[in-house]
Design an enzyme around this catalytic site. Sequence first.
Site, PDB file in Angstrom:
ATOM      1  N   LYS A  20       0.828  -1.211   0.000  1.00 30.63           N
ATOM      2  CA  LYS A  20       0.000   0.000   0.000  1.00 30.63           C
ATOM      3  C   LYS A  20       0.865   1.267   0.000  1.00 30.63           C
ATOM      4  O   LYS A  20       2.079   1.193   0.255  1.00 30.63           O
ATOM      5  CB  LYS A  20      -0.930  -0.055   1.213  1.00 30.63           C
ATOM      6  CG  LYS A  20      -1.933  -1.222   1.165  1.00 30.63           C
ATOM      7  CD  LYS A  20      -2.832  -1.200   2.396  1.00 30.63           C
ATOM      8  CE  LYS A  20      -3.836  -2.338   2.389  1.00 30.63           C
ATOM      9  NZ  LYS A  20      -4.733  -2.269   3.569  1.00 30.63           N
TER      10      LYS A  20
ATOM     11  N   ASN B 292      -2.102  -0.416   7.343  1.00 31.76           N
ATOM     12  CA  ASN B 292      -1.513  -1.724   7.665  1.00 31.76           C
ATOM     13  C   ASN B 292      -0.625  -2.283   6.551  1.00 31.76           C
ATOM     14  O   ASN B 292      -0.401  -3.479   6.459  1.00 31.76           O
ATOM     15  CB  ASN B 292      -2.602  -2.708   8.106  1.00 31.76           C
ATOM     16  CG  ASN B 292      -3.667  -2.912   7.053  1.00 31.76           C
ATOM     17  OD1 ASN B 292      -3.502  -2.471   5.914  1.00 31.76           O
ATOM     18  ND2 ASN B 292      -4.747  -3.581   7.404  1.00 31.76           N
TER      19      ASN B 292
ATOM     20  N   HIS C  85      -1.847  -5.512   1.336  1.00 34.80           N
ATOM     21  CA  HIS C  85      -3.117  -6.190   1.041  1.00 34.80           C
ATOM     22  C   HIS C  85      -2.819  -7.561   0.465  1.00 34.80           C
ATOM     23  O   HIS C  85      -1.883  -7.716  -0.324  1.00 34.80           O
ATOM     24  CB  HIS C  85      -3.919  -5.390  -0.004  1.00 34.80           C
ATOM     25  CG  HIS C  85      -5.045  -6.186  -0.595  1.00 34.80           C
ATOM     26  ND1 HIS C  85      -6.270  -6.301   0.020  1.00 34.80           N
ATOM     27  CD2 HIS C  85      -5.108  -6.970  -1.718  1.00 34.80           C
ATOM     28  CE1 HIS C  85      -7.036  -7.111  -0.704  1.00 34.80           C
ATOM     29  NE2 HIS C  85      -6.371  -7.520  -1.759  1.00 34.80           N
TER      30      HIS C  85
ATOM     31  N   GLU D  91      -9.312  -9.492  -8.317  1.00 32.90           N
ATOM     32  CA  GLU D  91      -8.359  -8.408  -8.043  1.00 32.90           C
ATOM     33  C   GLU D  91      -7.223  -8.402  -9.070  1.00 32.90           C
ATOM     34  O   GLU D  91      -6.788  -7.333  -9.518  1.00 32.90           O
ATOM     35  CB  GLU D  91      -7.824  -8.545  -6.609  1.00 32.90           C
ATOM     36  CG  GLU D  91      -8.906  -8.263  -5.576  1.00 32.90           C
ATOM     37  CD  GLU D  91      -8.548  -8.711  -4.159  1.00 32.90           C
ATOM     38  OE1 GLU D  91      -7.405  -9.177  -3.934  1.00 32.90           O
ATOM     39  OE2 GLU D  91      -9.415  -8.602  -3.274  1.00 32.90           O
TER      40      GLU D  91
ATOM     41  N   TYR E 254     -12.081  -2.498  -3.606  1.00 32.45           N
ATOM     42  CA  TYR E 254     -12.709  -2.579  -2.285  1.00 32.45           C
ATOM     43  C   TYR E 254     -14.242  -2.500  -2.353  1.00 32.45           C
ATOM     44  O   TYR E 254     -14.877  -2.027  -1.400  1.00 32.45           O
ATOM     45  CB  TYR E 254     -12.131  -1.498  -1.378  1.00 32.45           C
ATOM     46  CG  TYR E 254     -10.754  -1.848  -0.828  1.00 32.45           C
ATOM     47  CD1 TYR E 254     -10.554  -3.024  -0.091  1.00 32.45           C
ATOM     48  CD2 TYR E 254      -9.658  -1.028  -1.038  1.00 32.45           C
ATOM     49  CE1 TYR E 254      -9.303  -3.360   0.411  1.00 32.45           C
ATOM     50  CE2 TYR E 254      -8.394  -1.362  -0.527  1.00 32.45           C
ATOM     51  CZ  TYR E 254      -8.230  -2.528   0.192  1.00 32.45           C
ATOM     52  OH  TYR E 254      -6.998  -2.866   0.708  1.00 32.45           O
TER      53      TYR E 254
HETATM   54  N1  UDP Z   1      -9.824  -0.907   7.276  1.00 30.78           N
HETATM   55  C1  UDP Z   1      -9.908   0.230   8.066  1.00 30.78           C
HETATM   56  N2  UDP Z   1     -10.752   0.199   9.159  1.00 30.78           N
HETATM   57  C2  UDP Z   1     -11.501  -0.902   9.481  1.00 30.78           C
HETATM   58  C3  UDP Z   1     -11.408  -2.053   8.675  1.00 30.78           C
HETATM   59  C4  UDP Z   1     -10.561  -2.019   7.576  1.00 30.78           C
HETATM   60  O1  UDP Z   1      -9.244   1.234   7.807  1.00 30.78           O
HETATM   61  O2  UDP Z   1     -12.242  -0.861  10.472  1.00 30.78           O
HETATM   62  C5  UDP Z   1      -8.957  -0.890   6.089  1.00 30.78           C
HETATM   63  C6  UDP Z   1      -7.619  -1.598   6.312  1.00 30.78           C
HETATM   64  O3  UDP Z   1      -6.629  -0.889   5.566  1.00 30.78           O
HETATM   65  C7  UDP Z   1      -7.873  -2.963   5.707  1.00 30.78           C
HETATM   66  C8  UDP Z   1      -8.780  -2.623   4.522  1.00 30.78           C
HETATM   67  O4  UDP Z   1      -9.602  -1.562   5.027  1.00 30.78           O
HETATM   68  O5  UDP Z   1      -6.680  -3.585   5.305  1.00 30.78           O
HETATM   69  C9  UDP Z   1      -9.669  -3.750   4.046  1.00 30.78           C
HETATM   70  O6  UDP Z   1     -10.363  -4.311   5.150  1.00 30.78           O
HETATM   71  P1  UDP Z   1     -10.522  -5.885   5.304  1.00 30.78           P
HETATM   72  O7  UDP Z   1     -11.507  -6.125   6.393  1.00 30.78           O
HETATM   73  O8  UDP Z   1     -10.805  -6.476   3.960  1.00 30.78           O
HETATM   74  O9  UDP Z   1      -9.094  -6.337   5.835  1.00 30.78           O
HETATM   75  P2  UDP Z   1      -7.886  -7.127   5.134  1.00 30.78           P
HETATM   76  O10 UDP Z   1      -8.492  -8.096   4.149  1.00 30.78           O
HETATM   77  O11 UDP Z   1      -7.029  -6.081   4.463  1.00 30.78           O
HETATM   78  O12 UDP Z   1      -7.172  -7.793   6.262  1.00 30.78           O
HETATM   79 MG    MG Z   2      -9.952  -7.891   2.715  1.00 37.99          MG
END
Ligand code: UDP
Ligand code: MG
Length: 155
Positions: free
Chosen positions: A9, A112, A115, A126, A49
């Site tokens: 990211k 974080n 991805h 994707e 997303y």
């Molecule tokens: N995210 C966020 N706040 C939240 C949940 C998700 O900012 O409460 C962001 C975070 O960067 C995350 C991305 O949205 O990586 C996608 O969320 P997902 O639940 O799909 O998590 P991932 O698959 O990335 O672990």
């Molecule tokens: Mg996800």
Amino acid sequence: MERTFVALKPDAVRRGLIGRIIKRFENRGYKIIGMKMLHPTIEMAKKHYAEHEGKYFYDRLIRYLTSGPIIAMVLQGEDAVHGVRQLMGSTKPGEAEPGTLRADFAQIQEFNIVHGSDSVESAKREIDIYFKPEELCTDWKTITEIVMESEKAAI
Ligand code: UDP
Ligand code: MG
């Protein structure tokens, strides 16, 4: 062999973490069959997303993903979707196991750093957003593949 989509990211790029993150995937032996730097458009980010549309963090997430260049990657290997998620750790860095990318390089959920697709179906979807089929380099073997093939042949 399974394929998964990985994105380093924008903050991973800004913080100079690209090499250290890619190294972890190479260490596991995943084959990199696609890799490029690009600045995602809002359209790409929204497609990526789509499942989160309407959630409280959605607008910030789209702004964040489009805030600078990312490194988009396609990795291939045994159980690659799960394995990459394991190397990444939990979405919330504070809940991620030490040694995982998100625990080692991040503090807060929003930033974080990495991805990884959550299923084979998501990976296909994707990969199609970020790569044309001809951009994938599949005509080579990693040393891991060569060793695994010779091990299987020997037993
Ligand atoms: N995210 C966020 N706040 C939240 C949940 C998700 O900012 O409460 C962001 C975070 O960067 C995350 C991305 O949205 O990586 C996608 O969320 P997902 O639940 O799909 O998590 P991932 O698959 O990335 O672990
Ligand atoms: Mg996800």
